[in-house]
Design an enzyme around this catalytic site. Sequence first.
Site, short mmCIF file in Angstrom:
data_model
loop_
_atom_site.label_atom_id
_atom_site.label_comp_id
_atom_site.label_asym_id
_atom_site.label_seq_id
_atom_site.Cartn_x
_atom_site.Cartn_y
_atom_site.Cartn_z
CG HIS A 93 -1.74 -1.17 1.14
ND1 HIS A 93 -2.77 -1.30 0.51
CD2 HIS A 93 -1.67 -2.29 1.95
CE1 HIS A 93 -3.55 -2.34 0.76
NE2 HIS A 93 -2.87 -3.07 1.52
CE LYS A 131 -6.93 -6.16 -0.45
NZ LYS A 131 -6.11 -5.23 0.36
CG ASP A 180 -0.99 -5.76 4.24
OD1 ASP A 180 -1.44 -4.69 3.47
OD2 ASP A 180 -2.00 -6.38 5.13
#
Length: 453
Positions: free
Chosen positions: A99, A226, A359
Amino acid sequence: MIGKMMPGFGLALTMMTLASAAAAQSVPTTAPAVKVVYIQAGQLLDRPGQPARGNSTIVIRDGKVAEIRDGFAAAEPGAALIDLRDRYVLPGLIDLHVHLWGIGGDPLKARLGALTRDRFDDMVEAQKNARADLEAGFTTVRDLGGDPRGIRALRDAIAAGEIEGPTIINAGEMISVTGGHGDAGNGLAEEFAAAVHATEINLCDGPEECRRAVRAQIGLGALVIKFAATGGVLSNVAGGLGRQMTPEEMKAIIDTAHSFGRKVAAHSHAAEGTKAALIAGVDSIEHGSFLDDEAIALFKAKGAYLVPTMLAPVAALAQARGGQLPPATIPKAEAAAAAMLSSHRRAIAAGVKIAFGTDTGVSKHGDNAQEFALMVKAGMTPAAAIRAATVAAADLLGRSDQLGTIEAGKTADIIAVIGDPVVDVTRLEKVDFVMQHGVTVKANGQRQAYPPN
């Protein structure tokens, strides 16, 4: 200003223009010189999962690998020579779950600035995060949740060579149900929640709405889709980690994305959500913290990938216990961290296809390679873990023709480390050399000037 053209002036001007055009056409054109780079590699792990080659020379022409020669070949005239004769050289790494948008790895700082920062601040942070991931050796990343327009703009600027960062395969915003993991209005005061919901287009309730949500993200430039099959640790709502989306909603999302040629990643913790997503035809499960025998069998039957993101629960639990996250996240972080290692060990032992993802953004950008040691702890060999971040990751992206190995015709994304990472995978936590698309961005552990001369 000339009010009236002088006699003969127009004819003379026309003749001059024609003469200039003729002169321009008579000047011989020269094709731009092909940029050639030779890399001398002491050990070359050109196809992770297979034994390393010994002394080798990689020849790169215009950002692509042209050939690999045995031994240390002398560079041809005009070519640049990079000496990595005391290094282990391997393909650029791929992180399939990051991210980039906003402040990463510091949730308290992000929360404190929530009412004073806006998307322009987050774009600056995204550029810093992209550079950190690239310098850590990750030449390609899959961004699975951020501002759709911002990440698309960052992706394109990097591709054009205007900003430095990894190649980005972007998902835009995660598709979620109202009140689910991904609803940015969760836990906000009424006036703020109303403002957020007025512009949220990633929420959907029912199959038709979910089809619309997929198309909306694709319309904003998403290259992958997603969705949240289950609750999430970082949602500010005490909704648990169970399935939050119906099987019909999942199938609508997956079928619509596939019809547009996009692969689909499902955020999923609980086994029920994982199984429903696999049955619906998802391409990868992100996290997969709670797996049972039926879920593992479905992975193998469907040929789907597990992207374990083992680093995320470790980071989230430390943040939750340290008071950096809302109280609602603590029991979820504890449950996910406790179950993760056991579930992933079972999946690895059963031969489920594993691809590398962290992540990052939950943890700090640039620390991505800490995932490798966790994968080995869960039962993977170092060689298998490296393969998951190269060959397998490229396969999941559908880009095996461009990425994942060092061979003729592929993009020259190349890294090097000191010491053998197949013996000690933590060597990858200190990448010494990074080349992306044939351009050196880090050498001898130091950032290189950008753009290059």
